[in-house]
Design a protein around this motif. Structure first.
Motif, mmCIF file in Angstrom:
data_model
loop_
_atom_site.group_PDB
_atom_site.id
_atom_site.type_symbol
_atom_site.label_atom_id
_atom_site.label_comp_id
_atom_site.label_asym_id
_atom_site.label_seq_id
_atom_site.Cartn_x
_atom_site.Cartn_y
_atom_site.Cartn_z
ATOM 1 N N PHE A 14 0.833 -1.211 0.000
ATOM 2 C CA PHE A 14 0.000 0.000 0.000
ATOM 3 C C PHE A 14 0.864 1.256 0.000
ATOM 4 N N ALA A 15 1.875 1.283 0.860
ATOM 5 C CA ALA A 15 2.709 2.468 1.000
ATOM 6 C C ALA A 15 3.495 2.743 -0.280
ATOM 7 N N GLY A 16 4.151 1.714 -0.813
ATOM 8 C CA GLY A 16 4.910 1.903 -2.043
ATOM 9 C C GLY A 16 4.028 2.289 -3.212
ATOM 10 N N GLY A 17 2.886 1.639 -3.313
ATOM 11 C CA GLY A 17 1.957 1.953 -4.397
ATOM 12 C C GLY A 17 1.392 3.348 -4.293
ATOM 13 N N THR A 18 1.105 3.784 -3.080
ATOM 14 C CA THR A 18 0.565 5.126 -2.875
ATOM 15 C C THR A 18 1.583 6.190 -3.274
ATOM 16 N N GLN A 19 2.844 5.972 -2.908
ATOM 17 C CA GLN A 19 3.872 6.926 -3.325
ATOM 18 C C GLN A 19 3.970 6.992 -4.852
ATOM 19 N N ALA A 20 3.986 5.821 -5.477
ATOM 20 C CA ALA A 20 4.103 5.786 -6.941
ATOM 21 C C ALA A 20 2.893 6.435 -7.611
ATOM 22 N N ASP A 21 1.711 6.228 -7.044
ATOM 23 C CA ASP A 21 0.499 6.808 -7.622
ATOM 24 C C ASP A 21 0.505 8.340 -7.554
ATOM 25 N N SER A 22 1.310 8.877 -6.657
ATOM 26 C CA SER A 22 1.380 10.331 -6.501
ATOM 27 C C SER A 22 2.341 10.972 -7.500
ATOM 28 N N ASP A 23 3.032 10.159 -8.296
ATOM 29 C CA ASP A 23 3.961 10.710 -9.285
ATOM 30 C C ASP A 23 3.230 11.524 -10.353
ATOM 31 N N GLY A 24 2.106 10.998 -10.844
ATOM 32 C CA GLY A 24 1.403 11.635 -11.951
ATOM 33 C C GLY A 24 0.972 13.058 -11.671
ATOM 34 N N PRO A 25 0.254 13.309 -10.575
ATOM 35 C CA PRO A 25 -0.151 14.683 -10.276
ATOM 36 C C PRO A 25 1.032 15.631 -10.105
ATOM 37 N N ALA A 26 2.128 15.142 -9.526
ATOM 38 C CA ALA A 26 3.306 15.997 -9.342
ATOM 39 C C ALA A 26 3.949 16.317 -10.689
ATOM 40 N N ARG A 27 4.000 15.332 -11.581
ATOM 41 C CA ARG A 27 4.553 15.552 -12.921
ATOM 42 C C ARG A 27 3.742 16.612 -13.668
ATOM 43 N N ALA A 28 2.428 16.579 -13.479
ATOM 44 C CA ALA A 28 1.559 17.542 -14.152
ATOM 45 C C ALA A 28 1.893 18.979 -13.763
ATOM 46 N N LEU A 29 2.359 19.181 -12.545
ATOM 47 C CA LEU A 29 2.734 20.526 -12.106
ATOM 48 C C LEU A 29 3.927 21.045 -12.895
ATOM 49 N N ALA A 30 4.886 20.139 -13.187
ATOM 50 C CA ALA A 30 6.037 20.549 -13.995
ATOM 51 C C ALA A 30 5.609 20.881 -15.423
ATOM 52 N N VAL A 31 4.671 20.095 -15.942
ATOM 53 C CA VAL A 31 4.140 20.371 -17.276
ATOM 54 C C VAL A 31 3.450 21.737 -17.292
ATOM 55 N N ASP A 32 2.609 21.974 -16.295
ATOM 56 C CA ASP A 32 1.889 23.244 -16.219
ATOM 57 C C ASP A 32 2.841 24.429 -16.080
ATOM 58 N N ASN A 33 3.999 24.167 -15.486
ATOM 59 C CA ASN A 33 4.978 25.231 -15.280
ATOM 60 C C ASN A 33 5.790 25.523 -16.544
ATOM 61 N N GLY A 34 5.582 24.694 -17.573
ATOM 62 C CA GLY A 34 6.299 24.890 -18.824
ATOM 63 C C GLY A 34 7.703 24.328 -18.837
ATOM 64 N N ASN A 35 8.006 23.446 -17.904
ATOM 65 C CA ASN A 35 9.338 22.867 -17.832
ATOM 66 C C ASN A 35 9.561 21.852 -18.951
ATOM 67 N N THR A 36 10.819 21.574 -19.240
ATOM 68 C CA THR A 36 11.181 20.591 -20.258
ATOM 69 C C THR A 36 11.338 19.221 -19.614
ATOM 70 N N ILE A 37 10.579 18.230 -20.124
ATOM 71 C CA ILE A 37 10.672 16.866 -19.609
ATOM 72 C C ILE A 37 11.245 15.971 -20.700
ATOM 73 N N VAL A 38 12.404 15.412 -20.438
ATOM 74 C CA VAL A 38 13.048 14.473 -21.345
ATOM 75 C C VAL A 38 12.683 13.063 -20.907
ATOM 76 N N THR A 39 12.127 12.264 -21.811
ATOM 77 C CA THR A 39 11.797 10.878 -21.507
ATOM 78 C C THR A 39 12.730 9.961 -22.295
ATOM 79 N N VAL A 40 13.638 9.310 -21.587
ATOM 80 C CA VAL A 40 14.583 8.391 -22.220
ATOM 81 C C VAL A 40 13.874 7.064 -22.447
ATOM 82 N N SER A 41 13.901 6.571 -23.683
ATOM 83 C CA SER A 41 13.165 5.338 -23.986
ATOM 84 C C SER A 41 13.898 4.542 -25.059
ATOM 85 N N GLY A 42 13.456 3.306 -25.250
ATOM 86 C CA GLY A 42 13.978 2.463 -26.320
ATOM 87 C C GLY A 42 15.481 2.293 -26.263
ATOM 88 N N ASP A 43 16.123 2.414 -27.425
ATOM 89 C CA ASP A 43 17.567 2.222 -27.510
ATOM 90 C C ASP A 43 18.342 3.286 -26.739
#
Length: 345
Positions: free
Chosen positions: A273-302
């Motif tokens: 429960f505790a670990g899952g709750t912390q992880a579930d809180s990532d999304g709303p916090a990420r949205a604040l950075a998006v709303d602030n106009g910050n640059t988010i780099v997502t490293v993926s694939g190769d």
């Protein structure tokens, strides 16, 4: 079947309702102080620790009261929390295990780079391996109530970071010796500091960035202090391990039925429960950075290959370090991976 935050809250509500509807209520017998390093409004205190404390109070029908002390209000520094639980300065503490580097070596299997893809699965594996490998060794001096990890660890910095080479020369806060080792391999200068010190460190230029999950960035106002964030698709660059620990004598002094209340609200399901709750809180916090106009780099694939290549030697070094302590590190890695693969949420 893991307990969700809703089911935890429902348990608390049901117990409170039973008290209010005429069930025999007992006079308060025990007051426990719960000490931790984050502000009361941060996600972990609000969504995890308060839920645990409220459930314990309700399930005990008022016989246990949990007084909550955020932001190190009982004194000391965050790295001292585990000893406060050992010594009885605090009855219960929540802390980052990595704040005391090398003291709890087996927990570091869950801090290795790119080890974690799901916080619930890893928190489940952590509790199971705590019971079999850590309970009677490094944690023998405290009564552990929960073991968990946060969501994917990532980089928040004052310049755009796409590759490990982009980290060269930066002063970056790391939360454990494993993270610091990774930062060094990328050419960064690791700076050790507890999470609450990060905003001041950034604003004064003591550090250029920090490694934390999205979840805690909101409480620390990180999106206002840096303009760039680097995350790793489907992966965690790193994770930190947490424990909710109780003074052993305090636990053993409780009547058997109140020990049972503590037990019923602790352990495997609570850790998930505790670990899952912390992880579930990532999304709303990420949205604040998006709303602030910050640059988010997502490293993926190769693009992940270069980061994994930098991280791989840490595994070999860690296994060798564990062997020097008489611990089979590779066996711990294999067991952790098997338990995470077997997890069914």
């Amino acid at each position: 079947m893991s307990l969700t935050r809703k089911s935890f809250l429902n348990l608390a509500g049901a117990a409170a309702l039973a008290i209010g509807s005429g069930t025999a209520a007992f006079a308060q017998e025990v007051t426990l102080n719960l000490h931790q390093f984050l502000p009361a409004q941060a996600n972990v205190p609000k969504l995890v620790l308060d839920v645990w404390a409220d459930n314990v109070e309700a399930a005990s029908e008022g016989r246990i009261k949990v007084d909550r002390f955020p932001s190190m209000q009982l004194g000391g520094r965050p790295p001292e929390l585990i000893d406060q639980a050992v010594d009885g300065v605090a009855d219960v503490v929540w802390t980052v295990v990595g704040y005391t580097p090398g003291r709890f070596p087996r927990t570091e299997v869950f801090e290795l780079p790119f080890m974690m893809t799901d916080a619930r699965a890893m928190s489940s594996a952590y509790w199971q391996m705590f019971e079999t490998h850590m309970k009677d060794t490094e944690f023998k001096d405290v009564h552990i109530l929960g073991t968990w990890v946060h969501g994917p660890g990532m980089i928040h910095v004052n310049k755009e970071v796409n590759t490990p080479d982009d980290m060269a020369g930066l002063k970056i806060r790391g939360g454990s010796r494993t993270v610091n080792n990774l930062l060094e391999k990328m050419g960064s200068t690791p700076v050790g500091m507890p999470v609450p010190a990060v905003p001041e460190g950034l604003s004064k230029g003591v550090i250029d960035g920090t490694t934390i999950p999205w979840e805690v960035t909101a409480a620390l106002k990180i999106p206002e202090l840096v303009g760039y964030h680097t995350e790793f698709e489907g992966n965690a660059l790193y994770t930190l391990t947490f424990v909710l620990a109780m003074n052993k004598d305090r636990y053993e002094s409780l009547p058997a039925d109140l020990q049972q209340v503590i037990d019923d609200n602790s352990g495997l399901e609570f850790s998930i429960f505790a670990g899952g709750t912390q992880a579930d809180s990532d999304g709303p916090a990420r949205a604040l950075a998006v709303d602030n106009g910050n640059t988010i780099v997502t490293v993926s694939g190769d693009e992940l290959d270069a980061w994994r290549a930098v991280a791989q030697p840490i595994y070999d070094e860690w296994v060798a370090d564990m062997e020097s302590k008489g611990i089979d590190g590779q066996a711990l890695i294999d067991e952790a991976r098997a338990l995470m693969d077997a997890y069914e949420g």
